[in-house]
Design a protein around this motif. Structure first.
Motif, mmCIF file in Angstrom:
data_model
loop_
_atom_site.group_PDB
_atom_site.id
_atom_site.type_symbol
_atom_site.label_atom_id
_atom_site.label_comp_id
_atom_site.label_asym_id
_atom_site.label_seq_id
_atom_site.Cartn_x
_atom_site.Cartn_y
_atom_site.Cartn_z
ATOM 1 N N LEU A 289 23.130 39.326 29.172
ATOM 2 C CA LEU A 289 23.096 37.952 29.696
ATOM 3 C C LEU A 289 24.107 37.057 28.979
ATOM 4 N N GLU A 290 24.333 37.335 27.676
ATOM 5 C CA GLU A 290 25.206 36.436 26.910
ATOM 6 C C GLU A 290 26.612 36.342 27.509
ATOM 7 N N THR A 291 27.069 37.403 28.144
ATOM 8 C CA THR A 291 28.431 37.382 28.725
ATOM 9 C C THR A 291 28.408 37.385 30.255
ATOM 10 N N LEU A 292 27.236 37.221 30.842
ATOM 11 C CA LEU A 292 27.148 37.287 32.310
ATOM 12 C C LEU A 292 28.060 36.284 33.024
ATOM 13 N N PRO A 293 28.096 35.005 32.573
ATOM 14 C CA PRO A 293 28.972 34.060 33.285
ATOM 15 C C PRO A 293 30.441 34.495 33.255
ATOM 16 N N LEU A 294 30.884 34.972 32.093
ATOM 17 C CA LEU A 294 32.277 35.444 31.979
ATOM 18 C C LEU A 294 32.522 36.641 32.882
ATOM 19 N N ARG A 295 31.576 37.597 32.811
ATOM 20 C CA ARG A 295 31.787 38.827 33.579
ATOM 21 C C ARG A 295 31.762 38.569 35.074
ATOM 22 N N MET A 296 30.847 37.725 35.559
ATOM 23 C CA MET A 296 30.794 37.495 37.013
ATOM 24 C C MET A 296 32.088 36.861 37.511
ATOM 25 N N ARG A 297 32.679 36.004 36.668
ATOM 26 C CA ARG A 297 33.968 35.409 37.060
ATOM 27 C C ARG A 297 35.044 36.485 37.174
ATOM 28 N N GLU A 298 35.093 37.371 36.184
ATOM 29 C CA GLU A 298 36.128 38.419 36.199
ATOM 30 C C GLU A 298 35.891 39.441 37.301
ATOM 31 N N HIS A 299 34.623 39.836 37.489
ATOM 32 C CA HIS A 299 34.308 40.767 38.586
ATOM 33 C C HIS A 299 34.772 40.168 39.911
ATOM 34 N N SER A 300 34.470 38.890 40.098
ATOM 35 C CA SER A 300 34.802 38.237 41.376
ATOM 36 C C SER A 300 36.315 38.169 41.564
ATOM 37 N N ARG A 301 37.008 37.796 40.493
ATOM 38 C CA ARG A 301 38.461 37.661 40.572
ATOM 39 C C ARG A 301 39.115 39.012 40.871
ATOM 40 N N ASN A 302 38.680 40.056 40.167
ATOM 41 C CA ASN A 302 39.271 41.373 40.361
ATOM 42 C C ASN A 302 38.937 41.952 41.740
ATOM 43 N N ALA A 303 37.690 41.767 42.190
ATOM 44 C CA ALA A 303 37.309 42.340 43.494
ATOM 45 C C ALA A 303 38.078 41.662 44.620
ATOM 46 N N LEU A 304 38.297 40.360 44.490
ATOM 47 C CA LEU A 304 39.076 39.667 45.525
ATOM 48 C C LEU A 304 40.514 40.198 45.536
ATOM 49 N N ALA A 305 41.078 40.414 44.356
ATOM 50 C CA ALA A 305 42.444 40.953 44.287
ATOM 51 C C ALA A 305 42.497 42.362 44.881
ATOM 52 N N VAL A 306 41.457 43.153 44.628
ATOM 53 C CA VAL A 306 41.398 44.511 45.190
ATOM 54 C C VAL A 306 41.313 44.432 46.720
ATOM 55 N N ALA A 307 40.458 43.539 47.221
ATOM 56 C CA ALA A 307 40.307 43.411 48.681
ATOM 57 C C ALA A 307 41.641 43.020 49.318
ATOM 58 N N ASN A 308 42.319 42.064 48.711
ATOM 59 C CA ASN A 308 43.612 41.626 49.268
ATOM 60 C C ASN A 308 44.642 42.754 49.220
#
Ligand code: PLP
Length: 430
Positions: A289-308
């Motif tokens: 949980l301590e890094t969840l906010p950071l990780r969700m941002r990075e997961h989202s950013r990377n997945a969007l780049a992968v989709a594009n």
């Protein structure tokens, strides 16, 4: 903790220091039992006059810190950590429904939840009425006098179309029926209580833990549902419970706050069925949980780049990602996922099953596993694995085509993720 910011709550909510040692990190309270101060103290704890530690199957300080932190992050009032996401799904329903009752659920569910509802709960006498999540009114049409809950996933894969939480929650509230949301795929990105859901559950195994180390689950009470106003609709919370000296949960729990739903789950279902979260796993989930906010941002950013990236590739016929939907599904993504679309992404290969298998076999960095939500990137070809027992028509109904590949995009550097996907695509489409 007065902050509303998830970055701060993830590090501070529910814990300051250990009262015995001043330790800053939450200790792993690896103990089965807790010494009572006196016979009066023991009687008060058992009688729920006072809340406190008795026995780790029911409650433990490490679990408690995890529960308080996730409840704060979610905007709920209290939580219950459990041994797995499956236990959390089962308990969230069994807490309201018994033999002869029914629930209405979205069809778009994790396979394990589908099995739980279609087979195991059915054998226990609880019927699930499955309805199309694209039509909120379908929930109303499937409702009768014995309907006790609505159930759905926020961002179900493989379709990755956000569920109409506000629309279905509002329908349920008219009947006195709470909406239970499985928010496993979208923690922090969607807060279902803000849209009217009454209960949120997670497979903590995924993003909450975040490192692929531990199986766990959690149920969170929004404290925002008036159970008492619906005595005939919600009898399990409004009539005497013979397993607790005839306690009526909405009355008995009132002095402790709006936590009747989650406290009943702890002191009856967890007491009797025993799917407790181990203290060591609770510790690992706190670390997650301590890094969840950071990780969700990075997961989202990377997945969007992968989709594009995938959208422009030869041999890829379709990209499935919340930012790549059209029509109603795109409107849902805009409404429910304005700050990031999560780490999941799917795509279809023109070459069908053969190409899907070749792609998976060619991956060098991305792991081939049946999991999601790890910090590492993961991939699977559902038609030849998780969905291989279904016919092609059944697979298609769940959104799985022969050439479909599911990615759980991790937080590695995006260049390395794209390089691995690119060389595997070359191998699959050669
Ligand atoms: N809900 C969702 C959306 C899941 O993906 C999973 C697991 O894959 C579960 C529930 C079940 O969780 P667990 O594997 O922790 O029992």
């Amino acid at each position: 903790m007065t902050s509303k910011h998830p970055e701060t709550l993830a590090l501070h909510a529910g814990w300051r220091r250990d009262s015995a040692t001043n330790a800053v990190a939450v200790p792993i309270y690896q103990t089965t039992s807790f010494q009572f101060d006196s016979s009066e103290h023991a009687a008060n704890l058992f009688g729920l006059k006072e809340l406190g530690n008795i026995y780790t199957r029911i409650m433990n300080p490490t679990q408690d810190a995890f529960e308080q932190r996730i409840a704060a992050l979610e905007g709920g009032v209290a939580a219950l950590g459990l041994a797995s996401g499956q236990a959390a799904s089962a308990f969230s329903v069994q807490n309201l429904a018994r033999a002869g009752d029914n629930i209405v659920s979205s069809t778009d569910l994790y396979g394990g939840t589908w099995n739980l509802f279609a087979n195991t709960l059915k054998d226990q006498g609880i019927e699930t009425r499955f309805v199309d999540p694209t039509d909120p009114e379908a929930f109303a049409r499937a409702t009768d006098d014995r309907t006790r809950a609505y159930y759905a996933e926020t961002l179900p894969n493989p379709k990755l179309i956000p569920f109409p939480i506000a629309e279905v929650a509002a329908i349920g509230r008219k009947f006195g029926i709470p909406l239970i949301m499985d928010n496993t795929a979208a923690p922090l990105l969607v807060r279902p209580f803000d849209h009217g859901a009454a209960v949120v559950m997670y497979s903590a195994t995924k993003y909450l833990g975040g490192h692929g180390t531990s199986i766990g689950g959690v149920v969170i009470d929004g404290g925002n549902f008036d159970w008492e106003a619906h005595p005939t609709r919600q009898p399990l919370l409004n009539s005497p419970d013979p397993s607790y000296h005839g306690a009526v949960w909405t009355q008995a729990v009132k002095p402790l706050g709006p936590i009747a739903y989650i406290l009943k789950m702890r002191v009856t279902l967890l007491r009797d069925l025993g799917a407790a979260m181990a203290p060591f796993n609770a510790f690992l989930f706190i670390q997650g949980l301590e890094t969840l906010p950071l990780r969700m941002r990075e997961h989202s950013r990377n997945a969007l780049a992968v989709a594009n990236f995938l959208a422009g590739r030869k041999g890829v016929t379709r990209v499935i990602h919340p930012a790549h939907h059209t029509g109603e599904a795109a409107a849902r993504s805009a409404k429910y996922l304005p700050h990031g679309q999560g780490g999941l992404c799917g795509f279809e290969l023109a070459g069908g099953t053969e190409a899907g298998r070749k792609f998976i076999d060619a991956l060098k960095m991305v792991y081939h596993v049946a999991n999601i939500g790890d910090a590492r990137s993961l991939a699977i070809h559902p038609a030849s694995t998780t969905h291989s027992q279904l016919t092609e028509a059944e697979q298609a109904a769940t959104g799985v085509t022969p050439g479909y590949v599911r990615l759980s995009v991790g937080i590695e550097h995006i260049d390395d993720i794209l390089a691995d996907l690119s060389q595997a695509l070359d191998a699959a489409t050669a």
